[in-house]
Design a protein around this motif. Structure first.
Motif, PDB file in Angstrom:
ATOM      1  N   ARG A  14      22.845  60.893  63.280  1.00 49.67           N
ATOM      2  CA  ARG A  14      22.797  62.107  62.463  1.00 49.67           C
ATOM      3  C   ARG A  14      22.159  61.779  61.119  1.00 49.67           C
ATOM      4  O   ARG A  14      22.197  60.631  60.671  1.00 49.67           O
ATOM      5  N   GLY A  15      21.587  62.787  60.492  1.00 46.21           N
ATOM      6  CA  GLY A  15      21.055  62.592  59.160  1.00 46.21           C
ATOM      7  C   GLY A  15      22.159  62.235  58.188  1.00 46.21           C
ATOM      8  O   GLY A  15      23.298  62.709  58.318  1.00 46.21           O
ATOM      9  N   SER A  16      21.849  61.422  57.192  1.00 47.27           N
ATOM     10  CA  SER A  16      22.889  60.957  56.273  1.00 47.27           C
ATOM     11  C   SER A  16      22.390  60.949  54.840  1.00 47.27           C
ATOM     12  O   SER A  16      21.185  60.840  54.568  1.00 47.27           O
ATOM     13  N   HIS A  17      23.341  61.059  53.937  1.00 48.85           N
ATOM     14  CA  HIS A  17      23.094  60.932  52.501  1.00 48.85           C
ATOM     15  C   HIS A  17      23.776  59.632  52.071  1.00 48.85           C
ATOM     16  O   HIS A  17      25.007  59.551  52.049  1.00 48.85           O
ATOM     17  N   VAL A  18      22.973  58.618  51.755  1.00 48.30           N
ATOM     18  CA  VAL A  18      23.524  57.303  51.436  1.00 48.30           C
ATOM     19  C   VAL A  18      23.548  57.099  49.926  1.00 48.30           C
ATOM     20  O   VAL A  18      22.582  57.428  49.223  1.00 48.30           O
ATOM     21  N   LEU A  19      24.653  56.560  49.429  1.00 52.32           N
ATOM     22  CA  LEU A  19      24.737  56.225  48.015  1.00 52.32           C
ATOM     23  C   LEU A  19      23.891  54.985  47.754  1.00 52.32           C
ATOM     24  O   LEU A  19      24.131  53.923  48.351  1.00 52.32           O
ATOM     25  N   VAL A  20      22.891  55.123  46.881  1.00 54.24           N
ATOM     26  CA  VAL A  20      21.915  54.070  46.602  1.00 54.24           C
ATOM     27  C   VAL A  20      21.859  53.839  45.101  1.00 54.24           C
ATOM     28  O   VAL A  20      21.878  54.794  44.316  1.00 54.24           O
ATOM     29  N   LYS A  21      21.730  52.584  44.685  1.00 50.59           N
ATOM     30  CA  LYS A  21      21.749  52.298  43.246  1.00 50.59           C
ATOM     31  C   LYS A  21      20.595  52.996  42.523  1.00 50.59           C
ATOM     32  O   LYS A  21      19.492  53.151  43.050  1.00 50.59           O
ATOM     33  N   GLN A  22      20.871  53.386  41.293  1.00 50.98           N
ATOM     34  CA  GLN A  22      19.940  54.166  40.474  1.00 50.98           C
ATOM     35  C   GLN A  22      18.593  53.475  40.316  1.00 50.98           C
ATOM     36  O   GLN A  22      17.545  54.126  40.222  1.00 50.98           O
ATOM     37  N   GLU A  23      18.588  52.131  40.304  1.00 49.04           N
ATOM     38  CA  GLU A  23      17.352  51.392  40.072  1.00 49.04           C
ATOM     39  C   GLU A  23      16.262  51.754  41.079  1.00 49.04           C
ATOM     40  O   GLU A  23      15.073  51.745  40.742  1.00 49.04           O
ATOM     41  N   PHE A  24      16.635  52.059  42.314  1.00 46.79           N
ATOM     42  CA  PHE A  24      15.639  52.453  43.306  1.00 46.79           C
ATOM     43  C   PHE A  24      15.014  53.799  42.946  1.00 46.79           C
ATOM     44  O   PHE A  24      13.823  54.026  43.181  1.00 46.79           O
ATOM     45  N   PHE A  25      15.808  54.688  42.379  1.00 48.03           N
ATOM     46  CA  PHE A  25      15.290  56.001  41.977  1.00 48.03           C
ATOM     47  C   PHE A  25      14.389  55.881  40.749  1.00 48.03           C
ATOM     48  O   PHE A  25      13.526  56.733  40.533  1.00 48.03           O
ATOM     49  N   ASP A  26      14.601  54.853  39.941  1.00 44.16           N
ATOM     50  CA  ASP A  26      13.790  54.638  38.753  1.00 44.16           C
ATOM     51  C   ASP A  26      12.501  53.877  39.055  1.00 44.16           C
ATOM     52  O   ASP A  26      11.673  53.695  38.163  1.00 44.16           O
ATOM     53  N   SER A  27      12.325  53.419  40.296  1.00 47.76           N
ATOM     54  CA  SER A  27      11.133  52.656  40.663  1.00 47.76           C
ATOM     55  C   SER A  27       9.968  53.589  41.005  1.00 47.76           C
ATOM     56  O   SER A  27      10.099  54.818  40.973  1.00 47.76           O
ATOM     57  N   LYS A  28       8.833  52.998  41.345  1.00 46.56           N
ATOM     58  CA  LYS A  28       7.638  53.777  41.671  1.00 46.56           C
ATOM     59  C   LYS A  28       7.830  54.641  42.911  1.00 46.56           C
ATOM     60  O   LYS A  28       7.141  55.645  43.077  1.00 46.56           O
ATOM     61  N   ILE A  29       8.743  54.243  43.798  1.00 48.99           N
ATOM     62  CA  ILE A  29       8.985  55.034  45.018  1.00 48.99           C
ATOM     63  C   ILE A  29      10.243  55.889  44.892  1.00 48.99           C
ATOM     64  O   ILE A  29      10.741  56.413  45.879  1.00 48.99           O
ATOM     65  N   GLY A  30      10.726  56.044  43.670  1.00 45.45           N
ATOM     66  CA  GLY A  30      11.950  56.799  43.460  1.00 45.45           C
ATOM     67  C   GLY A  30      11.882  58.225  43.969  1.00 45.45           C
ATOM     68  O   GLY A  30      12.874  58.767  44.462  1.00 45.45           O
ATOM     69  N   PHE A  31      10.693  58.835  43.873  1.00 51.48           N
ATOM     70  CA  PHE A  31      10.567  60.217  44.334  1.00 51.48           C
ATOM     71  C   PHE A  31      10.846  60.332  45.827  1.00 51.48           C
ATOM     72  O   PHE A  31      11.340  61.359  46.304  1.00 51.48           O
ATOM     73  N   LEU A  32      10.537  59.265  46.588  1.00 53.12           N
ATOM     74  CA  LEU A  32      10.820  59.288  48.024  1.00 53.12           C
ATOM     75  C   LEU A  32      12.319  59.278  48.285  1.00 53.12           C
ATOM     76  O   LEU A  32      12.801  59.933  49.211  1.00 53.12           O
ATOM     77  N   MET A  33      13.054  58.528  47.454  1.00 51.02           N
ATOM     78  CA  MET A  33      14.501  58.496  47.598  1.00 51.02           C
ATOM     79  C   MET A  33      15.087  59.878  47.340  1.00 51.02           C
ATOM     80  O   MET A  33      16.004  60.332  48.025  1.00 51.02           O
ATOM     81  N   THR A  34      14.522  60.564  46.337  1.00 49.84           N
ATOM     82  CA  THR A  34      14.980  61.915  46.028  1.00 49.84           C
ATOM     83  C   THR A  34      14.661  62.864  47.180  1.00 49.84           C
ATOM     84  O   THR A  34      15.526  63.626  47.626  1.00 49.84           O
ATOM     85  N   TRP A  35      13.421  62.827  47.655  1.00 44.83           N
ATOM     86  CA  TRP A  35      13.023  63.699  48.762  1.00 44.83           C
ATOM     87  C   TRP A  35      13.832  63.412  50.026  1.00 44.83           C
ATOM     88  O   TRP A  35      14.032  64.295  50.849  1.00 44.83           O
ATOM     89  N   ALA A  36      14.272  62.159  50.184  1.00 43.90           N
ATOM     90  CA  ALA A  36      15.033  61.771  51.381  1.00 43.90           C
ATOM     91  C   ALA A  36      16.472  62.272  51.344  1.00 43.90           C
ATOM     92  O   ALA A  36      17.199  62.127  52.322  1.00 43.90           O
ATOM     93  N   GLY A  37      16.872  62.849  50.201  1.00 39.00           N
ATOM     94  CA  GLY A  37      18.229  63.385  50.116  1.00 39.00           C
ATOM     95  C   GLY A  37      19.288  62.342  49.868  1.00 39.00           C
ATOM     96  O   GLY A  37      20.476  62.581  50.131  1.00 39.00           O
ATOM     97  N   GLN A  38      18.891  61.184  49.325  1.00 36.98           N
ATOM     98  CA  GLN A  38      19.863  60.137  49.057  1.00 36.98           C
ATOM     99  C   GLN A  38      20.540  60.376  47.703  1.00 36.98           C
ATOM    100  O   GLN A  38      20.084  61.187  46.890  1.00 36.98           O
ATOM    101  N   ILE A  39      21.633  59.681  47.457  1.00 40.56           N
ATOM    102  CA  ILE A  39      22.473  59.930  46.283  1.00 40.56           C
ATOM    103  C   ILE A  39      22.380  58.751  45.325  1.00 40.56           C
ATOM    104  O   ILE A  39      22.794  57.639  45.658  1.00 40.56           O
ATOM    105  N   PRO A  40      21.832  58.951  44.106  1.00 42.34           N
ATOM    106  CA  PRO A  40      21.719  57.849  43.149  1.00 42.34           C
ATOM    107  C   PRO A  40      23.057  57.492  42.528  1.00 42.34           C
ATOM    108  O   PRO A  40      23.855  58.366  42.185  1.00 42.34           O
TER     109      PRO A  40
END
Length: 229
Positions: free
Chosen positions: A71-97
């Motif tokens: 099933r699709g999931s929303h995973v808690l991921v450290k903020q640093e990934f969202f602050d990186s160059k690919i952070g927008f992908l983490m946001t679009w993927a529905g993950q939780i910073p």
């Protein structure tokens, strides 16, 4: 919108459609880029709220877990990934910073997702290490106590070997494993205080995850790294 450091995440910031496409990307990574065996997927309830509690050894555990889930999931991921160059992908993927200096906002968002009947993934150890689940933070217990959702233990194996740095990325076609265990359902004695419920949840989830990781190592023959360095 993408979350930046210092800006608390809110339930309305999470793209509900994100896991629809990102889980497919995760599946491609799991089965075409790497060579991943998924065990026990039938243990993940087909509907309703579910907490996935996984061990954490390697940097790719998040996408590996995301792609292995049925099933699709929303995973808690450290903020640093969202602050990186690919952070927008983490946001679009529905993950939780998660701001690791204070994870309250992320937990509140995780609760909101569970209240909607969704799947929320969390790494209770809090950071990459040996992955033996010998130490655990209280966030997963808080989610369980406050939502009543079952907790499915997960073991990611092969993502980091002894001697590999924490930033190690497995080579293409590397043999990886994700194993899901039977759901842990918490039952509290009548009249239990909140503190007693949290203590019981921490104990039950911690013991269950440790036992599952040990069993997964035996079944797959893949061992955890000997060091957390």
């Amino acid at each position: 919108m993408a979350q930046s450091r210092g800006q608390a995440v809110r339930p309305e910031d999470i793209y509900r459609w994100g896991p629809v496409w990102s889980r497919r990307v995760g599946w491609v990574l799991d089965h075409l880029w790497w060579n991943t065996t998924v065990l026990g997927a039938e243990n993940v309830p087909a509907e309703g709220p579910v907490i996935i509690a996984s061990n954490h050894t390697g940097i790719v555990d998040g996408p590996l877990l995301h792609g292995a889930l049925p099933r699709g999931s929303h995973v808690l991921v450290k903020q640093e990934f969202f602050d990186s160059k690919i952070g927008f992908l983490m946001t679009w993927a529905g993950q939780i910073p998660v701001d690791r200096t204070s994870g309250r906002a992320a937990l509140a968002v995780g609760k909101a997702m569970l209240d909607e009947g969704r799947v929320v993934g969390i790494f209770p150890e809090g950071t990459r290490g040996r992955g033996d689940a010998s130490e655990m933070r209280a966030g997963v217990a808080w989610l369980a106590v406050n939502t009543g959702a079952p907790i499915v233990p997960a073991a990611c194996l092969g993502t980091r070997r002894t001697g590999d740095p924490r930033s190690y990325v497995p080579r293409p076609r590397a043999k990886l494993h994700v194993a899901f265990g039977e759901p842990i359902r918490l039952h509290f004695p009548e009249g239990s205080s909140r503190r007693e419920k949290m203590a019981h949840a921490m104990s039950a989830i911690g013991a269950g995850l440790q036992a599952h990781v040990d069993q997964a190592q035996q079944v797959t023959g893949v061992r955890l790294p000997k060091s957390d360095l």
